[in-house]
Enzyme design. Structure first.
Site, short mmCIF file in Angstrom:
data_model
loop_
_atom_site.label_atom_id
_atom_site.label_comp_id
_atom_site.label_asym_id
_atom_site.label_seq_id
_atom_site.Cartn_x
_atom_site.Cartn_y
_atom_site.Cartn_z
N THR A 172 -35.29 72.98 -15.52
CA THR A 172 -34.90 71.58 -15.34
C THR A 172 -35.61 70.75 -16.39
OG1 THR A 172 -34.76 69.74 -13.75
CG2 THR A 172 -36.70 71.16 -13.59
N HIS A 180 -46.07 81.60 -4.39
CA HIS A 180 -47.32 82.35 -4.35
C HIS A 180 -47.25 83.59 -3.45
CE1 HIS A 180 -50.20 80.02 -6.71
NE2 HIS A 180 -49.52 78.95 -6.34
#
Length: 185
Positions: A104, A156
């Site tokens: 983006t 994560h």
């Protein structure tokens, strides 16, 4: 840039360079190009690159199928094609599904730094920001250079900080040596 547009009919921006660098880095760090499916990690051995595009209907993320197999000019053409389809409201479900990683570019709106949100079920998204002249030190001298911040948001649960930073360094290395991007090495 002007010669390429005149001879090839392609507007060459920075985005194709970032797409190619990301594809190369994703090959080196496949966990960044994976997804979580229940209790399983699915590794993609291809890159369907999502490109966030602002349209009248809001932000949409069409993807370029097999972006890792395209040359620089074909990547630029594909980015232009999906962006046009998005702005014209002509995207189909296949354009919006199957992405494995997203880029983006908030820099086109003047963003200097932000944290993009992961495009589920992907596990990573790269945010590009405004290129701006900044004072940097080169060989002990303060010089002005065009600089851009990039931000990698990652899941994560499967990507640790070491792999995320190594991915970004691999991108930086590729972008600092554009012949690698053109040759795919």
């Amino acid at each position: 840039k002007e010669r390429i547009e005149k001879e090839q009919g392609v507007k060459l921006s920075l985005m194709p360079f970032f797409v190619k660098a990301a594809c190369m880095a994703l090959k080196q760090f496949p966990v960044v190009n994976a997804r979580i499916d229940g209790e399983h990690i699915i590794y993609h051995h291809y890159v369907n690159m999502g490109i966030a595009v602002a349209s009248d209907a809001g932000l949409v993320v069409p993807n370029i199928k097999d972006a890792d197999n395209l040359g620089m000019l074909d990547t630029a053409r594909a980015i232009g094609a999906v962006a046009k389809k998005a702005r014209d409201g002509k995207l189909v479900i296949d354009d919006l599904t199957g992405g494995t990683f997203t880029i983006t570019n908030g820099g086109v709106f003047g963003s200097l730094v932000s944290t993009p949100i992961i495009n589920f079920p992907q596990v990573g998204i790269l945010g590009l920001h405004k290129t701006q002249d900044r004072a940097v030190v080169v060989n002990g001298q303060i010089v002005i250079r065009p600089m851009m911040y990039v931000a990698l948001t990652y899941d994560h649960r499967i990507i640790d900080g070491r792999e995320a930073v190594q991915f970004l360094v691999a991108m930086k290395d590729a972008l600092e040596d554009p012949t690698r991007l053109l040759l795919g090495v």
